[in-house]
Design a protein around this motif. Structure first.
Motif, PDB file in Angstrom:
ATOM      1  N   ILE A  49       0.835  -2.809  -0.531  1.00 46.05           N
ATOM      2  CA  ILE A  49       1.318  -3.234   0.795  1.00 46.05           C
ATOM      3  C   ILE A  49       2.771  -2.792   0.968  1.00 46.05           C
ATOM      4  O   ILE A  49       3.136  -2.207   1.995  1.00 46.05           O
ATOM      5  CB  ILE A  49       1.166  -4.756   0.971  1.00 46.05           C
ATOM      6  N   ASN A  50       3.613  -3.053  -0.035  1.00 47.65           N
ATOM      7  CA  ASN A  50       5.039  -2.689   0.051  1.00 47.65           C
ATOM      8  C   ASN A  50       5.255  -1.184   0.097  1.00 47.65           C
ATOM      9  O   ASN A  50       6.221  -0.715   0.703  1.00 47.65           O
ATOM     10  CB  ASN A  50       5.817  -3.300  -1.116  1.00 47.65           C
ATOM     11  N   GLU A  51       4.364  -0.408  -0.524  1.00 45.81           N
ATOM     12  CA  GLU A  51       4.453   1.058  -0.496  1.00 45.81           C
ATOM     13  C   GLU A  51       3.926   1.639   0.808  1.00 45.81           C
ATOM     14  O   GLU A  51       4.034   2.837   1.043  1.00 45.81           O
ATOM     15  CB  GLU A  51       3.646   1.651  -1.660  1.00 45.81           C
ATOM     16  N   GLY A  52       3.331   0.802   1.654  1.00 43.75           N
ATOM     17  CA  GLY A  52       2.778   1.277   2.920  1.00 43.75           C
ATOM     18  C   GLY A  52       1.400   1.900   2.784  1.00 43.75           C
ATOM     19  O   GLY A  52       0.891   2.495   3.731  1.00 43.75           O
ATOM     20  N   LYS A  53       0.775   1.765   1.625  1.00 45.98           N
ATOM     21  CA  LYS A  53      -0.547   2.346   1.404  1.00 45.98           C
ATOM     22  C   LYS A  53      -1.666   1.397   1.827  1.00 45.98           C
ATOM     23  O   LYS A  53      -2.815   1.806   1.924  1.00 45.98           O
ATOM     24  CB  LYS A  53      -0.721   2.718  -0.065  1.00 45.98           C
ATOM     25  N   LEU A  54      -1.321   0.149   2.062  1.00 45.82           N
ATOM     26  CA  LEU A  54      -2.283  -0.859   2.476  1.00 45.82           C
ATOM     27  C   LEU A  54      -1.628  -1.680   3.570  1.00 45.82           C
ATOM     28  O   LEU A  54      -0.499  -2.161   3.405  1.00 45.82           O
ATOM     29  CB  LEU A  54      -2.641  -1.741   1.271  1.00 45.82           C
ATOM     30  N   GLN A  55      -2.296  -1.795   4.702  1.00 44.81           N
ATOM     31  CA  GLN A  55      -1.754  -2.575   5.814  1.00 44.81           C
ATOM     32  C   GLN A  55      -2.091  -4.046   5.616  1.00 44.81           C
ATOM     33  O   GLN A  55      -3.101  -4.370   4.991  1.00 44.81           O
ATOM     34  CB  GLN A  55      -2.343  -2.111   7.129  1.00 44.81           C
ATOM     35  N   SER A  56      -1.259  -4.913   6.166  1.00 46.77           N
ATOM     36  CA  SER A  56      -1.556  -6.340   6.145  1.00 46.77           C
ATOM     37  C   SER A  56      -0.931  -7.001   7.359  1.00 46.77           C
ATOM     38  O   SER A  56      -0.019  -6.445   7.984  1.00 46.77           O
ATOM     39  CB  SER A  56      -1.043  -6.991   4.860  1.00 46.77           C
ATOM     40  N   ARG A  57      -1.467  -8.147   7.683  1.00 49.19           N
ATOM     41  CA  ARG A  57      -0.972  -8.938   8.814  1.00 49.19           C
ATOM     42  C   ARG A  57      -0.812 -10.379   8.363  1.00 49.19           C
ATOM     43  O   ARG A  57      -1.631 -10.879   7.600  1.00 49.19           O
ATOM     44  CB  ARG A  57      -1.966  -8.941   9.981  1.00 49.19           C
ATOM     45  N   LYS A  58       0.229 -11.032   8.836  1.00 46.64           N
ATOM     46  CA  LYS A  58       0.379 -12.457   8.588  1.00 46.64           C
ATOM     47  C   LYS A  58      -0.271 -13.199   9.749  1.00 46.64           C
ATOM     48  O   LYS A  58      -0.017 -12.905  10.911  1.00 46.64           O
ATOM     49  CB  LYS A  58       1.855 -12.841   8.510  1.00 46.64           C
TER      50      LYS A  58
END
Length: 78
Positions: A49-58
């Motif tokens: 997530i931090n590397e931008g390879k996986l998206q996430s939403r809160k």
């Protein structure tokens, strides 16, 4: 008797729905479900997530990972 994970009975295979295009899939996965689906640890999921390879939403206090983001990661499109 079903094997228990985190005190919950195991009733389905989390990785199977990512691989079978005919099974209904959730729109998003919790971090714990993404860990099970990808056979990765929580730390690695957050690194992706931090590397931008996986998206996430809160959503409230929960962090959800869109199913499409997991598919792209597995397909090597990221």
């Amino acid at each position: 008797m079903a094997r228990e994970i985190n005190n919950r009975p195991r009733t389905k295979s989390y990785g199977a729905e990512l691989m079978n295009p005919h099974s209904p899939t959730p729109l998003a996965y919790s971090v714990a479900d993404a860990c099970r689906a990808l056979s990765l640890g929580k730390t690695r999921i957050y690194q992706l997530i931090n590397e931008g390879k996986l998206q996430s939403r809160k959503v409230g206090k929960r962090r959800l990972i869109p199913a499409e983001s997991l598919r792209r990661l597995i397909a090597g499109e990221v």
